[in-house]
Design a protein around this motif. Structure first.
Motif, short mmCIF file in Angstrom:
data_model
loop_
_atom_site.label_atom_id
_atom_site.label_comp_id
_atom_site.label_asym_id
_atom_site.label_seq_id
_atom_site.Cartn_x
_atom_site.Cartn_y
_atom_site.Cartn_z
N VAL A 1 110.96 15.36 -1.08
CA VAL A 1 109.95 14.31 -1.01
C VAL A 1 109.28 14.27 0.36
O VAL A 1 108.06 14.14 0.48
CB VAL A 1 110.56 12.94 -1.36
CG1 VAL A 1 109.59 11.82 -1.05
CG2 VAL A 1 110.94 12.90 -2.84
N ARG A 2 110.06 14.41 1.43
CA ARG A 2 109.48 14.33 2.78
C ARG A 2 108.58 15.53 3.08
O ARG A 2 107.54 15.38 3.71
CB ARG A 2 110.59 14.21 3.82
CG ARG A 2 111.26 12.84 3.78
CD ARG A 2 112.23 12.63 4.90
NE ARG A 2 113.29 13.61 4.87
CZ ARG A 2 113.63 14.39 5.89
NH1 ARG A 2 112.97 14.32 7.03
NH2 ARG A 2 114.62 15.24 5.79
N ARG B 1 98.37 16.50 -3.70
CA ARG B 1 98.41 15.13 -4.23
C ARG B 1 99.02 15.11 -5.63
O ARG B 1 99.93 14.33 -5.91
CB ARG B 1 97.00 14.52 -4.27
CG ARG B 1 97.00 13.12 -4.88
CD ARG B 1 95.63 12.50 -4.87
NE ARG B 1 95.62 11.26 -5.63
CZ ARG B 1 96.01 10.09 -5.18
NH1 ARG B 1 96.44 9.99 -3.96
NH2 ARG B 1 95.95 9.02 -5.95
N VAL C 1 107.03 5.78 -2.19
CA VAL C 1 106.07 6.89 -2.17
C VAL C 1 105.03 6.71 -3.27
O VAL C 1 103.84 6.91 -3.06
CB VAL C 1 106.80 8.23 -2.34
CG1 VAL C 1 105.79 9.38 -2.46
CG2 VAL C 1 107.73 8.49 -1.17
N CYS C 2 105.49 6.31 -4.46
CA CYS C 2 104.56 6.08 -5.57
C CYS C 2 103.51 5.04 -5.21
O CYS C 2 102.31 5.21 -5.46
CB CYS C 2 105.33 5.61 -6.80
SG CYS C 2 106.39 6.85 -7.56
N GLU D 1 102.49 3.95 -2.17
CA GLU D 1 101.58 4.32 -1.08
C GLU D 1 100.56 5.37 -1.51
O GLU D 1 99.48 5.47 -0.94
CB GLU D 1 102.37 4.82 0.13
CG GLU D 1 102.99 6.18 -0.02
CD GLU D 1 103.80 6.58 1.21
OE1 GLU D 1 103.88 7.78 1.47
OE2 GLU D 1 104.35 5.71 1.90
N LYS D 2 100.90 6.16 -2.55
CA LYS D 2 99.98 7.19 -3.04
C LYS D 2 99.12 6.70 -4.20
O LYS D 2 98.32 7.45 -4.74
CB LYS D 2 100.76 8.43 -3.46
CG LYS D 2 101.50 9.12 -2.30
CD LYS D 2 100.53 9.62 -1.25
CE LYS D 2 101.27 10.32 -0.12
NZ LYS D 2 100.36 10.80 0.94
N THR E 1 106.89 17.18 0.81
CA THR E 1 105.70 17.00 -0.03
C THR E 1 104.79 15.92 0.55
O THR E 1 103.57 16.05 0.54
CB THR E 1 106.10 16.64 -1.46
OG1 THR E 1 107.06 17.57 -1.92
CG2 THR E 1 104.90 16.67 -2.38
N ARG E 2 105.39 14.83 1.04
CA ARG E 2 104.59 13.76 1.64
C ARG E 2 103.82 14.27 2.84
O ARG E 2 102.75 13.75 3.18
CB ARG E 2 105.50 12.60 2.06
CG ARG E 2 106.09 11.82 0.91
CD ARG E 2 107.08 10.79 1.38
NE ARG E 2 106.42 9.59 1.89
CZ ARG E 2 107.07 8.53 2.37
NH1 ARG E 2 108.39 8.54 2.41
NH2 ARG E 2 106.42 7.49 2.80
N LYS E 3 104.35 15.28 3.49
CA LYS E 3 103.67 15.86 4.66
C LYS E 3 102.46 16.69 4.25
O LYS E 3 101.66 17.10 5.09
CB LYS E 3 104.67 16.72 5.44
CG LYS E 3 104.22 17.13 6.83
CD LYS E 3 105.33 17.89 7.54
CE LYS E 3 104.87 18.29 8.95
NZ LYS E 3 103.68 19.15 8.95
N LEU F 1 102.78 15.92 -5.72
CA LEU F 1 103.69 14.85 -5.34
C LEU F 1 104.15 14.09 -6.56
O LEU F 1 105.34 13.84 -6.74
CB LEU F 1 103.01 13.91 -4.35
CG LEU F 1 103.82 12.69 -3.94
CD1 LEU F 1 105.12 13.11 -3.27
CD2 LEU F 1 103.03 11.79 -3.03
N LYS F 2 103.20 13.73 -7.42
CA LYS F 2 103.56 12.99 -8.62
C LYS F 2 104.48 13.82 -9.51
O LYS F 2 105.45 13.31 -10.07
CB LYS F 2 102.30 12.59 -9.38
CG LYS F 2 102.58 11.80 -10.66
CD LYS F 2 101.37 11.05 -11.15
CE LYS F 2 100.20 11.94 -11.46
NZ LYS F 2 99.09 11.20 -12.07
#
Length: 310
Positions: free
Chosen positions: A204-205, A156, A256-257, A259-260, A207-209, A159-160
């Motif tokens: 990004v994809r 988490r 992404v920002c 949704e997280k 990391t989102r996973k 990601l940032k």
């Protein structure tokens, strides 16, 4: 030792060389794959409809050196499609447990694949690994290293950090990425909606996973920076690349920002890209965006303040 055990200790690696008008440098790239100290390698060359003699050079070289590899393959295209589709054609042809993509003007260091494999065998949860790299070319003679702790953050928080990291020099930019092939297949390969900025979208994809990005704090590849780079091949290529970067940075990253729950970053990026878009509608200025990110980034200034206090 069983065949399975042997395979686990000696996994097949697919080196995929991505070419487009790479005739000037591609032999250096191919030779760097040939002399790797790690042996269990297949070599795939995927060409994106070169207009020079890249394909002829590669075909001749493969005929002369194919015995070095488990297998070789040369893929050609009938029209130019961009980097992401070209990468996907190479990945689709790959059989390896691990994939090492490299542009046809970059160079793998002698122990590159061996170092990556030793690392992933020691880190069983590794799926996406990044090394440091050397940047070289007419005016470049420097090494880029990264903070190892950055890559040990939780998914988490990571990601940032990666969202911020995309805007600064260095990072995971393609030549220094080593990725498990099954992970690439799970995320449907490279995002062809952004054909000229394949590495940003990939980071990004992945990391989102929820995957962690791990670092080998050694320089294992050489990234050639020169006036005829794939994305600097012509003014048209430059414009396409910058357009893709702008579309990606101004749409995907804010999404992404949001949704997280990183609402500060969401508004931060939306405002900055609104300013940029309306300031220069003809073309996104990549360097200006980086300066604006630093200027308006409160975390960056907070870190500078803490450093000043020390």
């Amino acid at each position: 030792m069983t065949n399975t055990a042997a395979k686990n200790k000696n996994p097949l690696v697919s080196i995929i060389v991505i070419t487009y008008n790479s005739a000037k440098y591609v032999l250096e790239t191919l030779e760097s794959a040939k002399v790797q100290t790690y042996q269990n390698i297949e070599l795939i060359i995927s060409d994106d409809c070169s207009t020079d003699n890249t394909v002829e050079i590669c075909r001749k070289w493969l005929d002369e050196n194919k015995e070095r590899f488990v297998r070789t393959e040369l893929i050609t295209a009938e029209k130019n499609t961009g980097i992401a589709p070209n990468c996907n054609r190479g990945v689709s042809a790959a059989n390896g447990d691990w994939v090492k993509l490299i542009a046809g003007d970059d160079v793998l260091k002698l122990d590159c694949i061996k170092e990556f494999i030793n690392f992933v065998l020691e880190n069983k949860d590794a799926s996406f690994v990044v090394s440091a790299l050397d940047v070289f070319g007419a005016d470049f003679n420097k090494e880029i290293l990264f903070d190892e702790q950055f890559y040990k953050l939780s998914a988490r928080k990571q990601l940032k950090e990666i969202i911020k990291f995309l805007y600064y020099p260095g990072g995971a930019i393609g030549p220094n990425i080593f990725i498990r092939r099954t992970l690439l297949l799970e995320i449907n390969g490279f995002d062809e909606n952004y054909p000229m900025c394949e590495d940003y979208s990939l980071i990004v994809r992945v990391t989102r996973k929820g995957e962690r990005i791990l670092l080998i704090n050694k320089s294992l590849v050489m990234y050639r920076k020169h006036e005829s780079n794939l994305t600097a091949d012509s003014n048209n290529m430059i414009n396409l690349h910058k357009s893709d970067v702008f579309r990606f940075n101004s749409t995907i990253i804010p999404k992404v920002c949001k949704e997280k729950g990183f609402f500060l970053y969401f508004w931060h990026y939306k405002i900055i890209y609104f300013i940029i878009k309306n300031k220069d509608k003809a073309l996104f200025n990549y360097k200006i965006s980086r300066y604006l990110i630093v200027l308006f980034d409160p975390i960056t200034w907070y870190k500078k303040f803490l450093k000043f206090l020390k």
